[in-house]
Write a protein that holds these residues in place. Structure first.
Motif, mmCIF file in Angstrom:
data_model
loop_
_atom_site.group_PDB
_atom_site.id
_atom_site.type_symbol
_atom_site.label_atom_id
_atom_site.label_comp_id
_atom_site.label_asym_id
_atom_site.label_seq_id
_atom_site.Cartn_x
_atom_site.Cartn_y
_atom_site.Cartn_z
ATOM 1 N N PHE A 1 0.887 -1.324 0.078
ATOM 2 C CA PHE A 1 0.090 -0.089 -0.055
ATOM 3 C C PHE A 1 0.700 1.138 0.149
ATOM 4 O O PHE A 1 2.134 1.201 -0.317
ATOM 5 N N ASN A 2 0.266 2.489 0.271
ATOM 6 C CA ASN A 2 0.950 3.598 0.476
ATOM 7 C C ASN A 2 1.279 4.251 1.719
ATOM 8 O O ASN A 2 2.243 4.857 1.973
ATOM 9 N N ARG A 3 0.278 4.044 2.589
ATOM 10 C CA ARG A 3 0.376 4.751 3.880
ATOM 11 C C ARG A 3 0.629 3.565 4.913
ATOM 12 O O ARG A 3 0.149 2.345 4.870
ATOM 13 N N ASN A 4 1.282 4.133 6.068
ATOM 14 C CA ASN A 4 1.455 3.077 7.057
ATOM 15 C C ASN A 4 1.560 3.785 8.491
ATOM 16 O O ASN A 4 2.019 3.434 9.523
ATOM 17 N N PHE A 5 0.724 4.740 8.676
ATOM 18 C CA PHE A 5 0.659 5.530 10.073
ATOM 19 C C PHE A 5 0.007 4.516 10.897
ATOM 20 O O PHE A 5 -0.518 3.621 10.535
ATOM 21 N N ALA A 6 0.425 4.642 12.160
ATOM 22 C CA ALA A 6 0.090 3.752 13.222
ATOM 23 C C ALA A 6 -1.528 3.677 13.165
ATOM 24 O O ALA A 6 -2.138 4.419 12.883
ATOM 25 N N LYS A 7 -1.817 2.465 13.207
ATOM 26 C CA LYS A 7 -3.438 1.897 13.361
ATOM 27 C C LYS A 7 -4.092 1.948 11.894
ATOM 28 O O LYS A 7 -5.136 1.661 11.653
ATOM 29 N N ARG A 8 -3.203 2.313 10.988
ATOM 30 C CA ARG A 8 -3.961 2.616 9.596
ATOM 31 C C ARG A 8 -4.624 1.373 8.961
ATOM 32 O O ARG A 8 -5.818 1.222 8.409
ATOM 33 N N ALA A 9 -3.873 0.194 9.152
ATOM 34 C CA ALA A 9 -4.326 -0.867 8.357
ATOM 35 C C ALA A 9 -5.464 -1.783 9.402
ATOM 36 O O ALA A 9 -6.440 -2.043 9.040
ATOM 37 N N ASP A 10 -5.013 -1.956 10.698
ATOM 38 C CA ASP A 10 -5.683 -2.659 11.549
ATOM 39 C C ASP A 10 -6.258 -2.130 12.740
ATOM 40 O O ASP A 10 -6.897 -2.768 13.565
ATOM 41 N N GLY A 11 -5.921 -0.973 13.112
ATOM 42 C CA GLY A 11 -6.432 -0.427 14.057
ATOM 43 C C GLY A 11 -5.515 -0.647 15.747
ATOM 44 O O GLY A 11 -5.794 0.030 16.495
ATOM 45 N N ASN A 12 -4.569 -1.520 15.169
ATOM 46 C CA ASN A 12 -3.809 -1.816 16.306
ATOM 47 C C ASN A 12 -2.423 -1.033 16.382
ATOM 48 O O ASN A 12 -1.611 -1.020 15.533
ATOM 49 N N PRO A 13 -2.172 -0.019 17.476
ATOM 50 C CA PRO A 13 -1.242 0.577 17.499
ATOM 51 C C PRO A 13 0.339 0.082 17.547
ATOM 52 O O PRO A 13 1.238 0.746 17.449
ATOM 53 N N ASN A 14 0.075 -1.103 17.777
ATOM 54 C CA ASN A 14 1.495 -1.971 17.818
ATOM 55 C C ASN A 14 1.778 -2.625 16.642
ATOM 56 O O ASN A 14 2.860 -3.416 16.492
ATOM 57 N N THR A 15 0.885 -2.397 15.542
ATOM 58 C CA THR A 15 1.363 -2.983 14.255
ATOM 59 C C THR A 15 2.309 -2.254 13.555
ATOM 60 O O THR A 15 2.075 -1.078 13.324
ATOM 61 N N HIS A 16 3.427 -2.901 13.164
ATOM 62 C CA HIS A 16 4.540 -2.074 12.495
ATOM 63 C C HIS A 16 4.333 -2.344 11.138
ATOM 64 O O HIS A 16 4.524 -3.378 10.647
ATOM 65 N N ALA A 17 3.757 -1.353 10.210
ATOM 66 C CA ALA A 17 3.509 -1.805 8.936
ATOM 67 C C ALA A 17 4.802 -1.008 8.114
ATOM 68 O O ALA A 17 5.144 0.042 8.062
ATOM 69 N N PHE A 18 5.074 -2.193 7.135
ATOM 70 C CA PHE A 18 6.225 -1.656 6.188
ATOM 71 C C PHE A 18 5.717 -1.802 4.688
ATOM 72 O O PHE A 18 4.996 -2.690 4.565
ATOM 73 N N VAL A 19 6.227 -0.651 3.913
ATOM 74 C CA VAL A 19 5.608 -0.726 2.476
ATOM 75 C C VAL A 19 6.693 -1.125 1.717
ATOM 76 O O VAL A 19 7.744 -0.610 1.987
ATOM 77 N N ALA A 20 6.195 -2.109 0.775
ATOM 78 C CA ALA A 20 7.116 -2.608 -0.361
ATOM 79 C C ALA A 20 6.576 -2.798 -1.412
ATOM 80 O O ALA A 20 5.330 -2.516 -1.496
ATOM 81 N N SER A 21 7.283 -3.240 -2.608
ATOM 82 C CA SER A 21 6.539 -3.725 -3.967
ATOM 83 C C SER A 21 5.897 -5.021 -3.794
ATOM 84 O O SER A 21 5.978 -5.462 -2.819
ATOM 85 N N PRO A 22 4.925 -5.226 -4.610
ATOM 86 C CA PRO A 22 4.072 -6.428 -4.386
ATOM 87 C C PRO A 22 5.008 -7.535 -4.349
ATOM 88 O O PRO A 22 4.760 -8.731 -3.875
ATOM 89 N N GLU A 23 5.944 -7.462 -5.192
ATOM 90 C CA GLU A 23 6.929 -8.902 -5.434
ATOM 91 C C GLU A 23 7.777 -8.953 -4.095
ATOM 92 O O GLU A 23 7.947 -10.345 -3.498
ATOM 93 N N LEU A 24 8.384 -7.958 -3.373
ATOM 94 C CA LEU A 24 9.064 -8.184 -2.354
ATOM 95 C C LEU A 24 8.182 -8.424 -1.116
ATOM 96 O O LEU A 24 8.417 -9.306 -0.404
ATOM 97 N N THR A 25 6.861 -7.921 -1.044
ATOM 98 C CA THR A 25 5.780 -8.439 -0.163
ATOM 99 C C THR A 25 5.628 -9.798 -0.083
ATOM 100 O O THR A 25 5.595 -10.367 0.872
#
Ligand code: SF4
Length: 755
Positions: free
Chosen positions: A448-472
């Motif tokens: 995806f593009n954004r990875n602010f805290a809680k953005r994906a799943d509402g969990n402030p403890n989720t560390h979200a990293f952005v990458a290409s689909p193939e690297l993902t």
């Protein structure tokens, strides 16, 4: 699309004359961005050479696109304007209100059960006012726009920050607040400060594990989340023409993450191929007739330093795969050892729990095919996937074609969940946890593009990293954040060491795109007989009442909150479960600023009320001030309001009695949104005055009656002990915007003018 091609031909018929006039006026060759801007002036053929970063200019966009979350408020506002039809071709896309939980079919049905009232409202308003309607499940707005509406040299606006995605097809496409879109729907010009220009020269060639996503992850590292503010980023050079059209879309898409007004690429063969593959031979043929004007002039690209305000050069042959995050999209780390070290130092969990592929950034056919080539290797080489896979195709056309070609089957064999063609986890619509607030610390990787805290799943403890689909895909298979597919081996089910080969894929489907029902509904020719019904008891939708002007005297206003650090539109008007109330201003206002950190106690949603001396939630405190007839002030840090275009982040404070937002600096869209709602959006002339603001402050505006363009306002801050400080506040209001303020909102002014 017959209507579209006539509109596009009309744009092209005037293009050359306007570009030539602009060249004469400016006395120089032009960048592509300038050509498109000068070709779309509200007043027609250019008569002025505009100063970049200074002059406010009226434009005439060719199209508008709205997504379901922002369209509700935009259309509620448009209904107030007293028009019969939209003045500019407009589409509405239902993509944000669909949760990703159990898989496409069940999730879509659940969304229809949950949000039918909203979808029906949007469909009926669209039908009534001549707006094209894309049903839930049809796809993500920006992928659908790229496939159907974007065209080289065009200008569009959209009520979503990632409207900029259409730059991949050579547009100037800009995310705006719903209020801006309403202006254009109502036949008014759209105003923008003539942007500055950043040139990105791409040399070399992408290969192996490096993808277009890595280009923008690198640009984000260089420019940071603020670096593109007020500028159009224009990509050029051999590396640019060597990339696919959807890859260019990915790069432009994440221009939003560096704060850029938009990003664009010159028309080239990849765009022509994409237009033809998506059944738009007529658009490609028309574009070819003015091809030389649909890219920057050769002299500009030969001497970029002379013509751009800033130039960056990236050699794609030297670029490697990157992971950006967590919590901010500009924190770049190379795959492998760098990540091992950084994760250790920062205590980022190295184990990865989910790999998510999708979002408007990376959900094209090419993206899915390249990621599936990696996934296929897990099957072929006997690897067991360590993390879970979730896939959101970008559109029904992509999904249908990917299913036909066996791409989705590969993921399914790895037990991936194929979610609806919609935003899903990208906007917090992910049913990952029952209780996200208390969910454990973990890492996820997504395309995806954004990875602010809680953005994906509402969990402030989720560390979200952005990458290409193939690297993902590779990281999801390995289950480790620091897995480097270029060098690292994995142990398969037979205990053997295996490596993943470089991803492969198709830029476009070899057998062409195919779709059964693309999910589009054409509006009726005459919608005057259609009734749009809003239940007065609805908790989701509420007809609007006009805002009352704030007047030219603000005295005794109280500090509501002094926000510390990052305060994005997600902090001001949170998404996730609150998306439900996007069409109901009073209900959604209960999320106002609940994510902002109070500078006096470093807590969220916990501010002092000067009425009681007690601490309470921000919305509750604001409502108490409002009930007492007391205006309030919000104070903020740098880049306040970065993130999305949602005007709720401006409407909610306005609704709950905030008169002014005084910050160190603004994100552009949010600043405009505040102006549209008839509020004061101000910046400290002296940034360190932020430190003078105290918790019990009262504010008096000393010269608001002299509110004029270019003249700072003077604010007296009265502290609890009776001492005072004088704060000088800058503003960027022009004459027209001051009229909005005086009328109470831009919409009030439109209505008055229509009357
Ligand atoms: Fe949807 Fe995410 Fe794209 Fe926004 S950024 S349009 S939420 S997919």
């Amino acid at each position: 699309m017959a209507f579209d091609i006539e509109m596009i031909k009309a744009v092209y018929s005037k293009f050359e004359e306007r570009v030539n006039a602009a060249k004469k006026l400016t006395g120089k060759p032009l960048t592509l961005a300038e050509k498109i801007l000068y070709a779309h002036l509200w007043d027609g053929t250019p008569e002025t050479a505009f100063q970049r970063g200074k002059d406010y200019v009226d434009f005439a966009p060719d199209r508008i696109a709205c997504q379901d979350a922002t369209a509700q408020m935009a259309l509620l506002q448009f209904m107030q304007a007293g028009k019969k039809k939209v003045a500019v071709p407009t589409t509405v896309h239902c993509d944000h209100l669909i949760q990703a939980k159990l898989g496409a079919d069940k999730d879509l049905q659940a969304a229809l059960n949950n949000s039918n009232e909203v979808f029906n409202f949007l469909e009926s308003v669209s039908n009534k006012y001549g707006i094209g309607f894309w049903k839930p499940g049809a796809g993500i707005i920006h992928q659908v726009v790229l496939e159907n509406y974007a065209f080289p040299g065009g200008m569009m606006i959209g009520t979503d920050s990632h409207t900029v995605n259409a730059g991949g097809l050579g547009m100037v496409a800009i995310g705006v607040g719903g209020a801006d879109a309403v202006d254009v729907m109502a036949g008014m010009p759209w105003e923008l400060k003539f942007p500055k220009l950043i040139g990105v020269k791409l040399t070399g060639k992408l290969s192996g594990w490096t993808a277009p996503k890595d280009v923008i992850l690198k640009v984000a590292e260089i420019l940071t989340v603020k670096g593109g503010t007020g500028a159009i980023v224009e990509y050029f050079g051999p590396g640019a023409t060597g990339m696919s059209c959807t890859g260019k879309g990915t790069i432009c898409n994440m221009g939003a993450e560096i704060g850029a007004t938009t990003s664009t690429f010159g028309y080239d063969d990849s765009m022509e191929r994409y237009l033809r593959a998506t059944d738009r031979n007529d658009v490609a043929d028309a574009a070819n007739t003015i091809k030389e004007h649909l890219t920057g002039d050769a002299e500009v690209y030969a001497n970029p330093e002379q013509y751009f305000d800033q130039v960056i050069e990236i050699n794609l042959s030297e670029l490697g795969p990157l992971l950006n995050g967590p919590f901010t999209p500009d924190l770049s780390t190379a795959v492998g050892k760098d990540m091992t070290e950084k994760a250790k130092t920062n205590e980022w969990p190295l184990q990865v729990e989910w790999g998510l592929i999708g979002s408007c950034t990376n959900s094209s056919y090419e993206d899915l095919s390249r990621a599936s080539s990696v996934a296929q290797q897990a099957l072929d080489k006997g690897l067991k996937t360590k993390a879970e896979f979730g896939i959101n195709p970008g559109s029904e056309q992509v999904r249908y074609t990917a299913e036909r070609d066996g791409i989705l089957e590969v993921f399914e064999k790895l037990d991936a969940t194929i979610f609806t063609n919609a935003c899903g986890p990208c906007i917090g619509q992910w049913g990952r946890y029952e209780d996200p607030k208390n969910a454990p610390k973990n890492s996820i990787v997504h395309s995806f593009n954004r990875n602010f805290a809680k953005r994906a799943d509402g969990n402030p403890n989720t560390h979200a990293f952005v990458a290409s689909p193939e690297l993902t895909a590779a990281i999801a298979i390995a289950g480790r954040l620091d897995f480097n597919p270029l060098t690292d081996t994995l142990i398969n089910e037979n205990g053997e060491e295996v490596m993943l080969d470089e991803p492969t894929g198709w830029e476009l489907p070899p057998k062409g795109f195919e779709v059964d029902d693309n999910g589009y509904l054409e509006p009726v020719a005459d919608g005057s007989g259609i009734d749009v019904v809003v239940d007065p008891n609805s908790e989701r939708l509420e007809l609007l009442t006009p805002f009352v002007p704030l007047g030219d005297t603000i005295k005794g206003a109280k500090l509501l909150i002094k926000a510390f650090g990052k305060c994005t539109t997600d902090h001001i008007s949170m998404a996730g479960p609150w998306l439900r109330y996007r069409g109901h201003l009073d209900n959604i206002s209960n999320n106002m600023l609940i994510g902002a950190v109070n500078a006096f106690n470093m807590k969220t949603n916990f501010v002092k009320s000067q009425l009681t001396g007690e601490y309470d939630a921000v919305p509750k405190t604001a409502r108490a001030y409002k009930a007492a007839g007391i205006k309030t002030i919000v104070v903020g840090d740098h880049n306040y309001g970065e993130g999305s275009s949602r005007e709720h982040a401006a409407m909610e404070p306005r609704h709950l009695g905030v008169a002014a937002v005084l910050v160190k600096s603004f994100a552009r869209i949010h600043e405009t949104n505040l102006k549209k709602q008839g509020m004061l959006g101000l910046t400290f002339a002296n940034e360190s005055d932020y430190d003078l603001i105290q918790e019990d402050d009262t504010f008096n505006f000393l010269d608001l009656h002299e509110f004029t363009p270019g003249k700072p306002l003077t604010i007296e801050a009265v502290h609890a002990d009776g001492s005072k400080d004088i704060i000088v506040a800058n503003h960027t209001y022009n004459e027209g915007q001051i009229e909005w303020f005086k009328e109470g909102s831009a919409l009030n002014l439109i209505k008055k003018q229509n009357a």
